[in-house]
Write an enzyme that holds these catalytic residues in place. Structure first.
Site, PDB file in Angstrom:
ATOM      1  N   VAL A  32      29.579 -24.558  28.425  1.00 23.97           N
ATOM      2  CA  VAL A  32      28.609 -23.464  28.366  1.00 23.97           C
ATOM      3  C   VAL A  32      28.461 -22.972  26.931  1.00 23.97           C
ATOM      4  O   VAL A  32      27.345 -22.753  26.442  1.00 23.97           O
ATOM      5  CB  VAL A  32      29.023 -22.315  29.313  1.00 23.97           C
ATOM      6  N   CYS A  33      29.580 -22.797  26.254  1.00 26.35           N
ATOM      7  CA  CYS A  33      29.546 -22.275  24.884  1.00 26.35           C
ATOM      8  C   CYS A  33      28.841 -23.230  23.932  1.00 26.35           C
ATOM      9  O   CYS A  33      28.176 -22.799  22.984  1.00 26.35           O
ATOM     10  CB  CYS A  33      30.964 -21.992  24.395  1.00 26.35           C
ATOM     11  N   THR A  34      28.972 -24.527  24.178  1.00 21.35           N
ATOM     12  CA  THR A  34      28.278 -25.505  23.337  1.00 21.35           C
ATOM     13  C   THR A  34      26.773 -25.307  23.421  1.00 21.35           C
ATOM     14  O   THR A  34      26.061 -25.345  22.398  1.00 21.35           O
ATOM     15  CB  THR A  34      28.654 -26.934  23.765  1.00 21.35           C
ATOM     16  N   GLU A  74      25.301 -22.506  24.122  1.00 19.29           N
ATOM     17  CA  GLU A  74      24.980 -21.208  23.521  1.00 19.29           C
ATOM     18  C   GLU A  74      24.898 -21.306  22.006  1.00 19.29           C
ATOM     19  O   GLU A  74      23.938 -20.810  21.396  1.00 19.29           O
ATOM     20  CB  GLU A  74      26.028 -20.178  23.928  1.00 19.29           C
ATOM     21  N   LEU A  75      25.902 -21.893  21.381  1.00 16.40           N
ATOM     22  CA  LEU A  75      25.871 -22.016  19.926  1.00 16.40           C
ATOM     23  C   LEU A  75      24.690 -22.863  19.478  1.00 16.40           C
ATOM     24  O   LEU A  75      24.060 -22.568  18.456  1.00 16.40           O
ATOM     25  CB  LEU A  75      27.178 -22.609  19.404  1.00 16.40           C
TER      26      LEU A  75
END
Length: 219
Positions: free
Chosen positions: A44-46, A48-49
């Protein structure tokens, strides 16, 4: 102590992918968005960034700097950002904090102050509380805070919308209604009397209720 809206954003000195920074000096006269992540190489964070990299120009238009945080060392960050750029199809031009000693996460109440240990050996699950967004004004005060669960990707278009509202309402005696978008009507705040409003808005306004007065967005 828990952080609240309008509290001074805790300052810190930390290593990032763009060198060592003093947070308050780095913000300068700009607005800032600090968005945190529990671990490098998480799905998920990948996304987002990567998305933040693709829309950084929108933050630039709003005089707003963006900075990421993840509880892993710089070498891991640099490897991870290759994936981020591939997924987001954009170059990451903002810094990412290496919060390996959990200092920033503790300062911003993402961990208890007495949380033991460092980044080594921790997993995304043990860092699940590190999923926050802070919007900070040029006065270095916190203007907005949001915290998400690990499985829910954040809506950074909403952060842009909120920044538009906060920057507008910082300059004018107005508030923005539900689902407001840039260019739509705003609300005259109750502290402004009809007499004062008449001087500010000579073309008039719509009175929905005595306490709810809509007017065109100030330029």
């Amino acid at each position: 102590m828990a952080l609240r809206i309008n509290d001074q954003a805790p300052n810190f000195q930390v290593d990032t992918t763009q060198g060592r920074i003093d947070f308050h000096e780095w913000i300068g006269d700009s607005w800032a968005v600090l968005f945190s992540h529990p671990k490098d190489f998480t799905p998920v964070c990948t996304t987002e960034l990567g998305y933040m990299a693709s829309i950084q120009s929108e933050f630039d238009k709003r005089n707003t700097k963006i900075i990421g945080l993840s509880i892993d060392p710089l070498d891991d960050h640099k490897q991870w950002l290759k994936d981020v750029e591939e997924v987001g199809k954009a170059q990451v031009q903002y810094p990412v904090i290496a919060d390996t000693d959990l200092k920033v996460a503790k300062l911003y109440n993402m961990f208890p102050a007495d949380e033991a240990g460092s980044a080594e050996g921790r997993t995304a699950l043990t860092n699940a509380t590190v999923r926050s967004v802070f919007v900070i004004g040029p006065d270095k005060n916190i203007k907005l805070m949001m915290t998400y669960p690990m499985t829910t990707g954040r809506n950074f278009n909403e952060i842009l919308r909120a920044i538009d509202s906060m920057q507008l309402t910082a300059k004018h005696k107005v508030a923005t209604p539900v689902n407001w978008q840039q260019g739509e009507d705003v609300i005259i705040v109750p502290a402004v009397s009809n007499e004062e409003a008449g001087k500010i808005y000579p073309d008039g306004w719509e009175t929905v209720k005595p306490y709810l007065r809509k007017v065109k967005q100030p330029k």
